[in-house]
Structure formats: structure tokens, C-alpha cells
Design a protein around this motif. Structure first.
Motif, mmCIF file in Angstrom:
data_model
loop_
_atom_site.group_PDB
_atom_site.id
_atom_site.type_symbol
_atom_site.label_atom_id
_atom_site.label_comp_id
_atom_site.label_asym_id
_atom_site.label_seq_id
_atom_site.Cartn_x
_atom_site.Cartn_y
_atom_site.Cartn_z
ATOM 1 N N MET A 296 0.847 -1.194 0.000
ATOM 2 C CA MET A 296 0.000 0.000 0.000
ATOM 3 C C MET A 296 0.882 1.244 0.000
ATOM 4 S SD MET A 296 -2.996 1.040 2.690
ATOM 5 C CE MET A 296 -3.861 -0.496 2.418
ATOM 6 N N LYS A 297 0.605 2.177 -0.893
ATOM 7 C CA LYS A 297 1.423 3.376 -1.011
ATOM 8 C C LYS A 297 0.697 4.588 -0.433
ATOM 9 C CE LYS A 297 3.726 1.934 -5.287
ATOM 10 N NZ LYS A 297 3.981 2.310 -6.689
ATOM 11 N N THR A 298 1.480 5.491 0.161
ATOM 12 C CA THR A 298 0.919 6.785 0.552
ATOM 13 C C THR A 298 0.956 7.695 -0.664
ATOM 14 O OG1 THR A 298 3.080 7.561 1.295
ATOM 15 C CG2 THR A 298 1.666 6.523 2.934
ATOM 16 N N THR A 299 0.368 8.877 -0.543
ATOM 17 C CA THR A 299 0.198 9.740 -1.722
ATOM 18 C C THR A 299 1.349 10.693 -1.963
ATOM 19 O OG1 THR A 299 -0.995 11.345 -0.375
ATOM 20 C CG2 THR A 299 -2.303 9.686 -1.525
ATOM 21 N N GLY A 300 2.492 10.489 -1.297
ATOM 22 C CA GLY A 300 3.627 11.385 -1.518
ATOM 23 C C GLY A 300 4.084 11.378 -2.960
ATOM 24 N N THR A 301 4.685 10.260 -3.393
ATOM 25 C CA THR A 301 5.135 10.148 -4.781
ATOM 26 C C THR A 301 3.958 9.961 -5.726
ATOM 27 O OG1 THR A 301 5.466 7.769 -4.445
ATOM 28 C CG2 THR A 301 7.368 9.195 -4.119
ATOM 29 N N SER A 302 2.876 9.306 -5.262
ATOM 30 C CA SER A 302 1.704 9.090 -6.117
ATOM 31 C C SER A 302 1.089 10.415 -6.537
ATOM 32 C CB SER A 302 0.665 8.246 -5.370
ATOM 33 O OG SER A 302 1.192 6.993 -5.039
ATOM 34 N N LYS A 303 1.112 11.391 -5.643
ATOM 35 C CA LYS A 303 0.550 12.705 -5.939
ATOM 36 C C LYS A 303 1.325 13.393 -7.053
ATOM 37 C CE LYS A 303 -1.119 16.763 -3.418
ATOM 38 N NZ LYS A 303 -1.230 17.391 -2.078
ATOM 39 N N THR A 304 2.644 13.298 -6.996
ATOM 40 C CA THR A 304 3.477 13.895 -8.034
ATOM 41 C C THR A 304 3.249 13.201 -9.374
ATOM 42 O OG1 THR A 304 5.168 14.450 -6.393
ATOM 43 C CG2 THR A 304 5.852 14.429 -8.694
ATOM 44 N N LYS A 305 3.173 11.881 -9.339
ATOM 45 C CA LYS A 305 2.954 11.122 -10.575
ATOM 46 C C LYS A 305 1.572 11.390 -11.162
ATOM 47 C CE LYS A 305 6.100 7.303 -9.462
ATOM 48 N NZ LYS A 305 6.214 5.869 -9.146
ATOM 49 N N GLN A 306 0.575 11.531 -10.293
ATOM 50 C CA GLN A 306 -0.777 11.813 -10.775
ATOM 51 C C GLN A 306 -0.831 13.184 -11.442
ATOM 52 O OE1 GLN A 306 -3.169 9.816 -11.045
ATOM 53 N NE2 GLN A 306 -5.113 10.921 -11.065
ATOM 54 N N ARG A 307 -0.183 14.147 -10.830
ATOM 55 C CA ARG A 307 -0.136 15.487 -11.432
ATOM 56 C C ARG A 307 0.567 15.442 -12.781
ATOM 57 N NH1 ARG A 307 2.055 17.934 -7.407
ATOM 58 N NH2 ARG A 307 0.175 18.837 -6.488
ATOM 59 N N LEU A 308 1.639 14.652 -12.869
ATOM 60 C CA LEU A 308 2.368 14.521 -14.133
ATOM 61 C C LEU A 308 1.504 13.849 -15.199
ATOM 62 C CD1 LEU A 308 5.091 15.004 -15.505
ATOM 63 C CD2 LEU A 308 5.839 12.761 -14.696
ATOM 64 N N ILE B 187 -9.182 6.996 -8.521
ATOM 65 C CA ILE B 187 -10.274 6.549 -7.650
ATOM 66 C C ILE B 187 -10.223 5.040 -7.451
ATOM 67 C CG2 ILE B 187 -12.787 6.307 -7.487
ATOM 68 C CD1 ILE B 187 -13.019 9.026 -8.896
ATOM 69 N N GLN B 188 -9.959 4.304 -8.524
ATOM 70 C CA GLN B 188 -9.885 2.850 -8.421
ATOM 71 C C GLN B 188 -8.722 2.409 -7.544
ATOM 72 O OE1 GLN B 188 -12.224 0.716 -9.471
ATOM 73 N NE2 GLN B 188 -13.333 2.578 -10.076
ATOM 74 N N HIS B 189 -7.612 3.118 -7.632
ATOM 75 C CA HIS B 189 -6.465 2.786 -6.791
ATOM 76 C C HIS B 189 -6.780 3.022 -5.312
ATOM 77 C CE1 HIS B 189 -4.040 2.153 -10.318
ATOM 78 N NE2 HIS B 189 -2.952 1.956 -9.591
ATOM 79 N N PHE B 190 -7.545 4.071 -5.040
ATOM 80 C CA PHE B 190 -7.943 4.325 -3.647
ATOM 81 C C PHE B 190 -8.944 3.277 -3.164
ATOM 82 C CE2 PHE B 190 -6.413 8.781 -4.273
ATOM 83 C CZ PHE B 190 -5.586 8.841 -3.165
ATOM 84 N N ARG B 191 -9.905 2.939 -4.015
ATOM 85 C CA ARG B 191 -10.929 1.961 -3.626
ATOM 86 C C ARG B 191 -10.329 0.583 -3.378
ATOM 87 N NH1 ARG B 191 -15.933 3.636 -7.715
ATOM 88 N NH2 ARG B 191 -16.556 5.507 -6.548
ATOM 89 N N LYS B 192 -9.316 0.229 -4.167
ATOM 90 C CA LYS B 192 -8.641 -1.053 -3.972
ATOM 91 C C LYS B 192 -7.583 -0.980 -2.871
ATOM 92 C CE LYS B 192 -9.268 -2.357 -8.826
ATOM 93 N NZ LYS B 192 -8.569 -2.609 -10.128
ATOM 94 N N GLU B 193 -7.480 0.227 -2.265
ATOM 95 C CA GLU B 193 -6.530 0.471 -1.180
ATOM 96 C C GLU B 193 -5.083 0.266 -1.614
ATOM 97 O OE1 GLU B 193 -7.560 -1.495 2.418
ATOM 98 O OE2 GLU B 193 -9.564 -0.611 2.499
ATOM 99 N N GLU C 211 -17.979 8.382 2.606
ATOM 100 C CA GLU C 211 -17.812 8.043 1.199
ATOM 101 C C GLU C 211 -17.133 9.203 0.476
ATOM 102 O OE1 GLU C 211 -18.505 5.305 -0.480
ATOM 103 O OE2 GLU C 211 -19.205 4.244 1.299
ATOM 104 N N ARG C 212 -15.989 8.930 -0.137
ATOM 105 C CA ARG C 212 -15.289 9.950 -0.908
ATOM 106 C C ARG C 212 -14.344 9.268 -1.878
ATOM 107 N NH1 ARG C 212 -13.943 10.677 4.338
ATOM 108 N NH2 ARG C 212 -15.108 12.617 4.369
ATOM 109 N N ASN C 213 -13.699 10.064 -2.723
ATOM 110 C CA ASN C 213 -12.877 9.500 -3.792
ATOM 111 C C ASN C 213 -11.479 9.100 -3.342
ATOM 112 O OD1 ASN C 213 -14.965 9.867 -5.585
ATOM 113 N ND2 ASN C 213 -14.266 11.888 -6.231
#
Length: 475
Positions: free
Chosen positions: A1-13, A147-153, A179-181
């Protein structure tokens, strides 16, 4: 399970790359339609491929997509890549497409007039439709991916709750069940001295060590959940949390000073208010920062002769350095060095930090004249360009005086939400403060500014500041 540190940067990219790609495809598709719409009006090209391969079109194809990213950035779309509402995503994309269409039409297509309004309307509709549809479709795909990545944890936002009472457990329950995204993971609870501590299986972190622990385990957000909603205690907690430079959130029913200006993004998201950002929309924040950078560049270049003259005046007025630098406390309580033209004698603070006062004999004759027209503040445009300050914002203070202000007015901590400014509502309406009591009084104007912060308010403050400077009312 990953936190949103690097995921946030990659999502923005992902959003940036997708917008660049769709912008290029949309403009290319538009030019194909544009050729056939204008072909009967002798556009000068025999075939579609000679049109698309022309130097003019190739140059436009290279320039337009990156320019579109500038508008998308100003819209604030990239500021927070997670927890986007469907409505926000739709409206932001829609308005960005409208603005891009207007700019491109006025800059590139204004000469493609045919004399027939229907053709012109068709060109505009095709241009807008291409930008909006392609951009929106790809953005929705990327948003759903998150959203799917969050739902699948597979992703999570790691939260530390500041508080270890029954109140904090209720907050944790609300976060996990709502309930949220995005998916929140409560990594632990921080003991607040004086509270009725809860003992259970959850990780509890001592208040004295939680800052180091938060950095070590990679906390993405802090949620403030004290047992008692005492104003003074809450503000003291915030003064400890702000330097972590991560979002600090609080329940709307916790503190009146904080929750007086609930923003629309707070309504869309979870029922907590972000205390680490100003009461401005993402678009306004980006436009404000862009304005600061552009104006600072122009001032530093265009007024360079004036800088030279003032430097010579300071040099010959008294011994000492031309530029005076002093440590101040900025956004999120981070220290930085503020720059000014020296207006006092070199030994002015040999006896320790002091505030200037009327008829202050520490001020040189040249310094008095510069202060009258606020010319001593001009080097601070370098601070603005570096991102340490803004043109408009609460004036930064020294830590020595901040400690005294906070003792009398704990709410001063809220000023650290934003970059300090060269000018402020407090400076315009109150002026210089010669003692801590006056500094506290001036802070009231800064709180008013924070609660009403907007681009239009900034413009009003700038107009008042120009009036002060031109009228020589700076003292």
C-alpha cells in the motif's frame, strides 16, 4: 500500500502529459476541419497536407499545446490532483476550454475572416469542442484511475490525528466511514497534554516526539481533534503544526476564527477545513503568484536605475552596507531573510531588537526620506520573485516580536497561512507599529484580509498603497 507522496506527483504529471497530448491532437484535428471550412475561400493551399505541412502550421502546432498548459495551470487544476469532485473537474475544464478558444481565435484566427458569420461560428465551435471534449475525456480517465487505486486500497492518504481523547476516535471513525474518492488511513493519535487520554490498540505518539515521527512515517495530512475547543490552546497547537508544511485540517465546529470563511472546496471535500491555505480558490492563488512574479521582474528591470541611485544615496549617507537583511518569519513559520535599503545607522540595534518609532534618531536623513515614500522596501521584490513573499500579504515580523504577539493574541498564528507581503491591509489602514500593543492591533486588519482574501481585495490594497507612496504618507 502506497501513501500519496510520490503518487501525488505522478498523478499530477499524468494530467500534464495528457493535457499536452490532447491539446496537440485537438489543435491538429481542428486544423483539418479548418482547412475544409476555408478551402472554398481560397486559403492558399491546394491540398490538406500542404496546409498541415506549412511552416506557419508546424510552428503553431509546436507553440499552442505548451501555451494551453499555462492556462490549465492558472485554472488551478493541477494544484490538488486527488479528491476532485466531478462538478469541479467539469467546470474547470469547461472554462479553460472557453478561455483557450478565445485566445487562439483572437491571436491566430482573426485573419481567417470569410465574411460569413456561420463559417466563423463553426470555426469557434469546432475549436472549443476539440479542446473541451478531448481534454475532459482524458482527465476523467486519469481521475477514475486514481479513484480505483484508492478503492482497492493501493493508494492511501496517511493521516495523523492530533488528539487522543474520545473526540479523536470519533473523528477517526468519520474519516474511515465517509464516502469519498480517496482513502484515509489513520496512522496514529498524538497525545495533547491535559486531555483525558484513551488507551486502546491504536498507536499513540507523545506530543514531544510527534514531529519527528510524522516525518519518519511520511504523514500526508494532520487532523486537529482536541478534546476541549479552547481558542488559545487550539492556536498554540497550530503554531506547532504549521512548520511541518503539510495540510492541517480541523472540524468546522472547532474554532470560530478559523471557520469564519468556509470555502467551496471545503464543501466539496471531506467535512474538514484546511488551515494551511488561504481562503482563495486554486485559480486565484495561481494568478496571484503569477502576477507577483511578472510584476517583480518588471520592477527589478525597469526600476534598476532608481535602485542604483538609492544605493548611492545610502552609501554616502552613513557608513555600513547598502542592503540591510534581517531574518523574518514567513509562510508556515519558515524563516527567511528580508531585504531593504538600509535606512538606519549601522549600530541601530546594538542593544537588541527594537521597533521604529516617531522621530526615531536611529534613522538616517536619507532613510527618513526613503521611508516616507516606502522606497526602502523596493529590494523586497527580490523576495517576491524568489517566492518568499507576495506583493500583498501580512507584513512579516521577527521571531522575537512574534513570541510576544502570540502571548497577547494567539490568533496571530493564522497569519502564517499565507506568504507575507510588501504591503498589507494593516500597513495601509494602520501603518507602522512602534510597540507590541500596536502590532496586535494591526494584526486585526491582517485577519480581516485573510477572511476576505481575493484578487479584487489585493487590487484595492495596491491602489491604497500607491496613494500612500505618491502622497508621501509612509511614515
Amino acid at each position: 500500500m502506497k501513501t500519496t507522496g510520490t503518487s501525488k506527483t505522478k498523478q499530477r504529471l499524468r494530467y500534464v502529459i495528457a493535457d499536452l497530448f490532447t491539446g496537440a491532437i485537438a489543435f491538429w484535428v481542428f486544423n483539418i476541419v479548418r482547412f475544409y471550412l476555408l478551402h472554398e475561400y481560397s486559403n492558399g493551399y491546394a491540398t490538406l497536407w500542404t496546409f498541415l505541412g506549412s511552416t506557419k502550421l508546424i510552428l503553431e502546432q509546436c507553440i499552442v499545446p505548451p501555451c494551453l498548459l499555462g492556462i490549465y495551470w492558472l485554472s488551478g487544476y493541477y494544484n490538488e490532483p486527488f479528491n476532485k469532485s466531478r462538478l469541479q473537474e467539469f467546470t474547470t475544464t469547461l472554462f479553460s476550454a472557453i478561455i483557450n478558444t478565445i485566445i487562439i481565435y483572437l491571436v491566430l484566427l482573426i485573419n481567417d475572416q470569410t465574411g460569413r458569420r456561420t463559417i466563423n461560428y463553426e470555426i469557434i465551435i469546432v475549436l472549443f469542442g476539440s479542446f473541451f471534449l478531448l481534454t475532459y475525456i482524458f482527465r476523467v480517465i486519469i481521475t477514475n484511475y486514481a479513484i480505483q487505486h484508492f478503492r482497492k486500497e493501493l493508494w492511501q492518504i496517511k493521516v495523523l490525528i492530533v488528539g487522543n481523547s474520545k473526540v479523536s476516535r470519533k473523528v477517526a471513525h468519520n474519516l474511515s466511514k465517509a464516502e469519498r474518492n480517496v482513502k484515509y488511513h489513520v496512522a496514529g493519535f498524538v497525545e495533547i497534554p491535559g486531555e483525558n487520554q484513551v488507551k486502546d490498540q491504536n498507536q499513540v505518539i507523545p506530543f514531544e516526539t510527534f514531529i519527528a515521527t510524522a516525518k519518519e512515517i511520511g504523514i500526508n495530512q494532520l487532523v486537529l481533534a482536541p478534546e476541549n475547543h479552547d481558542d488559545k490552546k487550539v492556536m498554540k497547537l497550530l503554531s506547532v503544526l504549521f512548520p511541518l508544511d503539510i495540510p492541517v485540517k480541523i472540524s468546522p465546529d472547532t474554532f470560530s476564527y478559523v471557520t469564519s470563511a468556509i470555502r467551496m472546496k471545503d464543501i466539496y471535500g471531506e467535512p474538514f477545513i484546511d488551515l494551511t491555505g488561504p481562503a482563495m480558490g486554486d485559480s486565484s492563488k495561481n494568478i496571484k503568484r503569477s502576477f507577483d512574479a511578472i510584476v517583480s521582474c518588471l520592477v527589478l528591470i525597469l526600476l534598476s536605475p532608481l535602485y542604483g541611485i538609492l544605493a548611492l544615496m545610502v552609501k554616502f549617507s552613513s557608513k555600513g552596507s547598502v542592503i540591510y537583511k534581517q531574518e523574518r518569519i514567513g509562510r508556515h513559520q519558515k524563516p527567511f531573510y528580508i531585504y531593504k535599503f538600509r535606512s538606519m545607522y549601522e549600530e541601530a540595534e546594538d542593544k537588541g531588537p527594537q521597533l521604529s518609532k516617531e522621530n526615531d534618531d536611529r534613522i538616517t536623513p536619507t532613510g527618513k526620506w526613503m521611508r516616507k515614500y516606502r522606497l526602502d522596501e523596493l529590494p523586497q521584490f527580490w523576495n517576491v520573485l524568489k517566492g518568499e513573499m507576495s506583493i500583498v500579504g501580512p507584513r512579516p515580523e521577527r521571531e522575537f516580536f512574534i513570541k510576544q504577539i502570540v502571548e497577547k493574541a494567539p490568533y496571530y498564528t493564522l497569519v502564517c497561512q499565507v506568504r507575507p507581503g510588501i504591503t498589507s491591509w494593516g500597513m495601509v489602514k494602520y501603518g507602522y507599529a512602534s510597540n507590541v500593543k500596536q502590532m496586535v492591533e494591526r494584526t486585526q486588519y491582517d485577519l480581516i484580509y485573510l477572511a476576505n482574501m481575493s484578487l479584487s481585495v489585493d487590487c484595492k490594497i495596491l491602489i491604497y498603497t500607491l496613494k500612500t507612496v505618491i502622497g508621501g504618507e509612509g511614515l
